[in-house]
Design a protein around this motif. Sequence first.
Motif, PDB file in Angstrom:
ATOM      1  N   GLN A 100      28.749  89.182 -53.136  1.00  0.00           N
ATOM      2  CA  GLN A 100      29.205  87.840 -53.488  1.00  0.00           C
ATOM      3  C   GLN A 100      28.781  86.830 -52.429  1.00  0.00           C
ATOM      4  OE1 GLN A 100      30.505  87.504 -56.438  1.00  0.00           O
ATOM      5  NE2 GLN A 100      30.737  85.280 -56.295  1.00  0.00           N
ATOM      6  N   GLN A 101      28.874  87.224 -51.165  1.00  0.00           N
ATOM      7  CA  GLN A 101      28.467  86.337 -50.080  1.00  0.00           C
ATOM      8  C   GLN A 101      26.985  86.006 -50.152  1.00  0.00           C
ATOM      9  OE1 GLN A 101      29.693  88.349 -46.503  1.00  0.00           O
ATOM     10  NE2 GLN A 101      31.801  87.597 -46.631  1.00  0.00           N
ATOM     11  N   VAL A 102      26.163  87.017 -50.466  1.00  0.00           N
ATOM     12  CA  VAL A 102      24.717  86.795 -50.575  1.00  0.00           C
ATOM     13  C   VAL A 102      24.419  85.870 -51.742  1.00  0.00           C
ATOM     14  CG1 VAL A 102      22.480  87.873 -51.026  1.00  0.00           C
ATOM     15  CG2 VAL A 102      24.098  88.991 -49.493  1.00  0.00           C
ATOM     16  N   LEU A 103      25.042  86.136 -52.883  1.00  0.00           N
ATOM     17  CA  LEU A 103      24.800  85.323 -54.074  1.00  0.00           C
ATOM     18  C   LEU A 103      25.223  83.867 -53.869  1.00  0.00           C
ATOM     19  CD1 LEU A 103      25.938  87.830 -56.855  1.00  0.00           C
ATOM     20  CD2 LEU A 103      23.590  87.133 -56.328  1.00  0.00           C
ATOM     21  N   GLU A 104      26.295  83.681 -53.098  1.00  0.00           N
ATOM     22  CA  GLU A 104      26.789  82.326 -52.836  1.00  0.00           C
ATOM     23  C   GLU A 104      26.223  81.732 -51.548  1.00  0.00           C
ATOM     24  OE1 GLU A 104      31.017  82.652 -52.833  1.00  0.00           O
ATOM     25  OE2 GLU A 104      31.152  83.146 -54.972  1.00  0.00           O
ATOM     26  N   LYS A 105      25.292  82.476 -50.926  1.00  0.00           N
ATOM     27  CA  LYS A 105      24.626  82.038 -49.695  1.00  0.00           C
ATOM     28  C   LYS A 105      25.634  81.777 -48.582  1.00  0.00           C
ATOM     29  CE  LYS A 105      20.715  80.037 -52.183  1.00  0.00           C
ATOM     30  NZ  LYS A 105      19.881  78.843 -52.438  1.00  0.00           N
ATOM     31  N   ARG A 106      26.640  82.635 -48.515  1.00  0.00           N
ATOM     32  CA  ARG A 106      27.656  82.529 -47.460  1.00  0.00           C
ATOM     33  C   ARG A 106      27.494  83.608 -46.404  1.00  0.00           C
ATOM     34  NH1 ARG A 106      32.321  83.951 -48.708  1.00  0.00           N
ATOM     35  NH2 ARG A 106      32.067  84.738 -50.841  1.00  0.00           N
ATOM     36  N   ASP A 107      26.496  84.483 -46.572  1.00  0.00           N
ATOM     37  CA  ASP A 107      26.312  85.568 -45.615  1.00  0.00           C
ATOM     38  C   ASP A 107      25.655  85.036 -44.349  1.00  0.00           C
ATOM     39  OD1 ASP A 107      24.043  85.140 -47.380  1.00  0.00           O
ATOM     40  OD2 ASP A 107      23.067  86.756 -46.268  1.00  0.00           O
ATOM     41  N   SER A 108      26.082  85.568 -43.227  1.00  0.00           N
ATOM     42  CA  SER A 108      25.536  85.121 -41.944  1.00  0.00           C
ATOM     43  C   SER A 108      24.196  85.790 -41.677  1.00  0.00           C
ATOM     44  CB  SER A 108      26.502  85.458 -40.807  1.00  0.00           C
ATOM     45  OG  SER A 108      26.738  86.850 -40.756  1.00  0.00           O
ATOM     46  N   THR A 109      23.253  85.008 -41.169  1.00  0.00           N
ATOM     47  CA  THR A 109      21.933  85.530 -40.820  1.00  0.00           C
ATOM     48  C   THR A 109      21.665  85.203 -39.362  1.00  0.00           C
ATOM     49  OG1 THR A 109      21.114  85.222 -43.071  1.00  0.00           O
ATOM     50  CG2 THR A 109      19.465  85.458 -41.343  1.00  0.00           C
ATOM     51  N   THR A 110      21.821  86.181 -38.512  1.00  0.00           N
ATOM     52  CA  THR A 110      21.622  85.974 -37.080  1.00  0.00           C
ATOM     53  C   THR A 110      20.248  86.475 -36.664  1.00  0.00           C
ATOM     54  OG1 THR A 110      23.992  86.306 -36.707  1.00  0.00           O
ATOM     55  CG2 THR A 110      22.530  86.425 -34.774  1.00  0.00           C
ATOM     56  N   PRO A 111      19.336  85.577 -36.288  1.00  0.00           N
ATOM     57  CA  PRO A 111      17.999  86.012 -35.867  1.00  0.00           C
ATOM     58  C   PRO A 111      18.075  86.844 -34.591  1.00  0.00           C
ATOM     59  CG  PRO A 111      18.053  83.657 -36.354  1.00  0.00           C
ATOM     60  CD  PRO A 111      19.477  84.112 -36.287  1.00  0.00           C
ATOM     61  N   VAL A 112      17.197  87.821 -34.496  1.00  0.00           N
ATOM     62  CA  VAL A 112      17.111  88.661 -33.303  1.00  0.00           C
ATOM     63  C   VAL A 112      15.717  88.493 -32.709  1.00  0.00           C
ATOM     64  CG1 VAL A 112      17.150  91.014 -32.403  1.00  0.00           C
ATOM     65  CG2 VAL A 112      18.751  90.347 -34.207  1.00  0.00           C
ATOM     66  N   LYS A 113      15.666  88.104 -31.470  1.00  0.00           N
ATOM     67  CA  LYS A 113      14.384  87.904 -30.805  1.00  0.00           C
ATOM     68  C   LYS A 113      13.770  89.247 -30.442  1.00  0.00           C
ATOM     69  CE  LYS A 113      12.310  85.275 -27.003  1.00  0.00           C
ATOM     70  NZ  LYS A 113      12.587  84.374 -25.869  1.00  0.00           N
ATOM     71  N   ILE A 114      12.558  89.493 -30.909  1.00  0.00           N
ATOM     72  CA  ILE A 114      11.855  90.743 -30.586  1.00  0.00           C
ATOM     73  C   ILE A 114      11.078  90.509 -29.301  1.00  0.00           C
ATOM     74  CG2 ILE A 114      10.291  92.525 -31.433  1.00  0.00           C
ATOM     75  CD1 ILE A 114      12.779  92.121 -33.146  1.00  0.00           C
ATOM     76  N   ASP A 115      11.692  90.850 -28.171  1.00  0.00           N
ATOM     77  CA  ASP A 115      11.108  90.520 -26.878  1.00  0.00           C
ATOM     78  C   ASP A 115      10.843  91.730 -25.995  1.00  0.00           C
ATOM     79  OD1 ASP A 115      13.689  91.219 -26.421  1.00  0.00           O
ATOM     80  OD2 ASP A 115      14.291  89.360 -25.441  1.00  0.00           O
ATOM     81  N   SER A 116      10.760  92.898 -26.622  1.00  0.00           N
ATOM     82  CA  SER A 116      10.437  94.091 -25.839  1.00  0.00           C
ATOM     83  C   SER A 116       9.793  95.134 -26.744  1.00  0.00           C
ATOM     84  CB  SER A 116      11.699  94.681 -25.198  1.00  0.00           C
ATOM     85  OG  SER A 116      12.519  95.262 -26.200  1.00  0.00           O
ATOM     86  N   PRO A 117       8.984  96.026 -26.183  1.00  0.00           N
ATOM     87  CA  PRO A 117       8.380  97.092 -26.992  1.00  0.00           C
ATOM     88  C   PRO A 117       9.433  97.960 -27.669  1.00  0.00           C
ATOM     89  CG  PRO A 117       7.281  96.940 -24.870  1.00  0.00           C
ATOM     90  CD  PRO A 117       8.491  96.049 -24.788  1.00  0.00           C
ATOM     91  N   GLU A 118      10.561  98.180 -26.981  1.00  0.00           N
ATOM     92  CA  GLU A 118      11.618  99.013 -27.550  1.00  0.00           C
ATOM     93  C   GLU A 118      12.194  98.392 -28.818  1.00  0.00           C
ATOM     94  OE1 GLU A 118      10.757 100.022 -23.535  1.00  0.00           O
ATOM     95  OE2 GLU A 118      11.464  98.106 -24.349  1.00  0.00           O
ATOM     96  N   LYS A 119      12.465  97.097 -28.768  1.00  0.00           N
ATOM     97  CA  LYS A 119      12.998  96.410 -29.943  1.00  0.00           C
ATOM     98  C   LYS A 119      11.995  96.426 -31.089  1.00  0.00           C
ATOM     99  CE  LYS A 119      16.307  93.092 -27.988  1.00  0.00           C
ATOM    100  NZ  LYS A 119      16.612  91.651 -27.838  1.00  0.00           N
ATOM    101  N   SER A 120      10.735  96.169 -30.750  1.00  0.00           N
ATOM    102  CA  SER A 120       9.693  96.144 -31.778  1.00  0.00           C
ATOM    103  C   SER A 120       9.582  97.493 -32.477  1.00  0.00           C
ATOM    104  CB  SER A 120       8.342  95.771 -31.153  1.00  0.00           C
ATOM    105  OG  SER A 120       7.320  95.782 -32.122  1.00  0.00           O
TER     106      SER A 120
END
Length: 257
Positions: A100-120
């Motif tokens: 329901q949150q996605v359909l109503e565009k109420r879901d939170s979207t937190t960007p994650v910075k890919i700043d290391s080989p491990e994260k990538s």
Amino acid sequence: MDTTTIVLVLAAVVTVSIVIIVLSQMRERARIERARKITAQEDAYHRAYRLLSEIPGQYLTPDLKLLLIKRMEEACAELASLKSNLPVRQWQESAAEMKQQVLEKRDSTTPVKIDSPEKSNYVKELLQNLFKMIETMHKSGRLDAATAKKNLKYVLFLVHKTHADLHVFQARDYVRQNQIRKAIHAYHLASTEMGKSRDNPLAMKAVKSFRTRIKELEALSAEGQESQHADSQSKLDREWDTFLHDDEWKKKADYDD
């Protein structure tokens, strides 16, 4: 008791024993199969939930989120039919709320910075698991061919982006160390990765930006400029961190050939 009667009694005993053994084995096999199905669906639910929770927010489109929630709902439906002791009702309610949150565009979207080989590498692994999940849903008939193809193509684009993220991270580090030629090479690698998704306008926009950045660094290298100046000139580096959730980039990608 004559011999014939004895033989018949023994035969009956043997027959009854065999029937009991067969029924017992059938019940055991049914129990094992039920346990296997419950475990498989529980794993499917947790895999989908993990992908939904751990893939960086900027990577997941509403379509991908709904697809993951759909897989969670399917797993819950199977578990309910198997009468499992797991908290299926709670999972179903949670999935319904997220949907329901996605359909109503109420879901939170937190960007994650890919700043290391491990994260990538970690994000790449998550995306590869998502790719396999979509393939499995298609092969099992739970996802139509057109939807599967569209999402698989986009996930493959994201895998290429994780490689590009790593090269951009390395390029920035090289610039800080005043190793401009190595930075240029890293940006070339990033451009090559994004170029693998030629049918994606956003990827082509990124390729153009990488080429512009490379020209900037080549000019600075020829002039013998300091790395601090090179770093400050990078508009691309500032934009790249918000690449997938920046409306301006997407608008340019939609209309800029």
